[in-house]
Enzyme design. Structure first.
Site, mmCIF file in Angstrom:
data_model
loop_
_atom_site.group_PDB
_atom_site.id
_atom_site.type_symbol
_atom_site.label_atom_id
_atom_site.label_comp_id
_atom_site.label_asym_id
_atom_site.label_seq_id
_atom_site.Cartn_x
_atom_site.Cartn_y
_atom_site.Cartn_z
ATOM 1 N N LYS A 235 28.964 73.265 -43.991
ATOM 2 C CA LYS A 235 30.268 73.458 -43.577
ATOM 3 C C LYS A 235 31.111 71.921 -43.570
ATOM 4 C CE LYS A 235 29.778 74.769 -39.035
ATOM 5 N NZ LYS A 235 29.313 75.706 -38.186
ATOM 6 N N ARG A 236 30.392 70.961 -43.404
ATOM 7 C CA ARG A 236 30.873 69.774 -43.110
ATOM 8 C C ARG A 236 31.317 69.042 -44.631
ATOM 9 N NH1 ARG A 236 28.829 70.231 -38.335
ATOM 10 N NH2 ARG A 236 26.673 70.410 -39.347
#
Ligand code: GLU
Length: 469
Positions: A235-236
């Site tokens: 998700k980063r």
């Protein structure tokens, strides 16, 4: 035996496309087996959970077709805390678990510089419960743990290589491994279908099932989803939030079809298939063992096909959130009173064949609703060359003389204006397009001018002409 599967997300962030895929696989499996799908929110990590993430999961599932009310739950793991503690106590009472107060440093000091796992120091030292005493599971010294996995066959783990792992922390709170097992047990789960990253937990969890005296479930560990560099989607780094795709204008049907193709394909060399075909044909044991590439470009192309397949009226409906701006979707650049539903309906079929995601509708039609077009300055500079001013003058004059303001007449008129200068239609229409829509690309020009109308078209062309003085 009724099949009972569960999807057990932790509400610690935006809902991940990989999670959506697991949810769909569970959903279909339950349906095929005449079973039950249970939703459990694993909310025991109080520091990282937020209620809005839970709401996000529920609404994302709803969007993808797993609608509220059609499954059992949601249950909340935190509500089951008493059961988790009771199970830990049972394991201690039966001698399957023991207390330990070693720190990592203690173990390291005993076993050498590198921590290789717990060394079993407290196995038989009879330490009782107390603050800072973690509870560890006593893993068998011999034998193997064989897990039955619908995708992987029978992965086998040597028990002596499984350390005596912690099941409750020094403050008495049970860890994920145990809570997850106890919940599955309490909820009568028969099949655990989840991401491959949990496979290392599985022998430990199966040992817990056995130690608690319940037959373990059948497992299915689905390969991870990766980006173009073959890195696990994160998700980063990657765009992973299902909500982000939804807000960009991916259709739920396209998204779920695409997600199911990650590591699996329906029969007959087809990719775009009705959901009912996927529900019939999907087989967990056919899921590919290698990691699946989440190809956003392909998803876009897919979505474009889904958009084109919609009846026009449905396409118009589907565009509404972007035309008005609702919830997390940004409002369009025009005011709501400037919007003209008839004008939109007139160009909608043209837009429908050209856009890949619904949010792209806005830059394609904004020229119709704004008092003056949003001029893309780079497009302007690139297009407006020597001769553009005169060309616009001639085009204005020719358009003014038109009796009928329709796409065909507009086209032949402009074609004639260009021909006088030895220009092809493409070159002739570029300055007109920029003058009227502000952009170099967009819907077919003459249909656009027809819908925009004589007055507004001519006003914009004259305004552009003045800028070129
Ligand atoms: N809460 C865990 C996760 O989101 C669930 C693991 C499982 O499905 O067993 O990864």
């Amino acid at each position: 035996m009724t099949v009972r599967v569960r999807f057990a997300p932790s509400p610690t962030g935006m809902f991940h496309v990989g999670g959506a895929r697991s949810a769909l696989q569970n959903w279909i499996y339950a349906k095929q087996q005449g079973g039950v799908f249970v939703l459990r929110i694993e909310d025991t990590d109080a520091a990282r959970n937020k209620p809005e993430w839970t709401e996000g999961i529920l609404s994302a599932l709803d969007w993808i077709g797993i609608s509220r009310g059609s499954y059992e739950g949601p249950y909340f793991q935190s509500a089951n805390a008493g059961e988790h503690r009771a199970a830990a106590a049972r394991l201690y009472d039966s001698g399957r678990a023991y207390y330990c107060d070693c720190t990592r440093e203690d173990v390291q000091a005993r076993t050498g510089s590198q921590y290789q796992g717990y060394d079993g120091y407290h196995r038989d030292r009879g330490l009782g419960p107390g603050p800072g005493h973690a509870l560890r599971f006593r893993t068998p010294d011999e034998g193997t743990t064989v897990v039955v996995d619908l995708i992987r066959g029978e992965p086998t783990f040597e028990n002596k290589l499984i350390e005596d792992f912690v099941i409750a922390r020094g403050d008495g709170s049970p860890v994920f491994l145990l809570a997850n097992v106890v919940d599955d047990m309490t909820m009568g789960i028969t099949h655990v279908i989840r991401a491959e990253e949990h496979l290392p937990n599985t022998p430990k969890q199966q040992l817990l099932w056995e130690a608690l005296g319940v037959k373990p479930p059948i497992w299915a560990h689905v390969p991870v989803v990766v980006n173009e560099k073959r890195q696990k989607l994160s998700k980063r780094r990657d765009k992973v939030a299902l909500e982000a795709y939804r807000d960009e204008g991916y259709l739920a049907g396209a998204m779920r079809n695409y997600l199911m193709l990650l590591g699996w394909a329906p029969s007959g060399d087809r990719e775009i298939v009705p959901w009912s075909v996927i529900e019939d044909e999907f087989r967990l044991d056919e899921v590919n063992l290698s990691s699946a590439f989440f190809d956003e470009k392909k998803l876009r192309a897919f979505n474009g096909e889904y958009i084109r397949a919609l009846p026009v009226a449905e396409f118009i409906d589907a565009c509404q959130p972007w035309l008005t701006g609702t919830g997390t979707i940004a409002p369009p650049p025009w005011q709501s009173e400037e919007f003209d539903a008839d004008a939109f309906a007139a160009v909608a079929p043209l837009a429908q064949t050209r856009i890949a995601v619904l949010s792209e509708i806005v830059p394609n039609v904004d020229f119709l609703f704004l008092a003056s077009p949003l001029i893309d300055e780079a497009a302007w500079t690139k297009t407006m060359k020597d001769g553009s001013a005169e060309l616009l003058d001639d085009a204005v004059a020719a358009f003014e003389a038109l009796e009928s303001w329709d796409a065909e007449s507009l086209k032949s008129t402009l074609e004639a204006v260009g021909a006088e200068r030895g220009l092809k239609l493409g070159k002739t229409q570029a300055p007109v397009r920029v003058a009227v829509t502000g952009r170099t690309v967009g819907l077919p020009l003459f249909e656009s001018l027809e819908v925009l109308g004589r007055e507004r078209t001519l006003t914009r062309m004259r305004a552009a002409r003045l800028r070129l003085v």
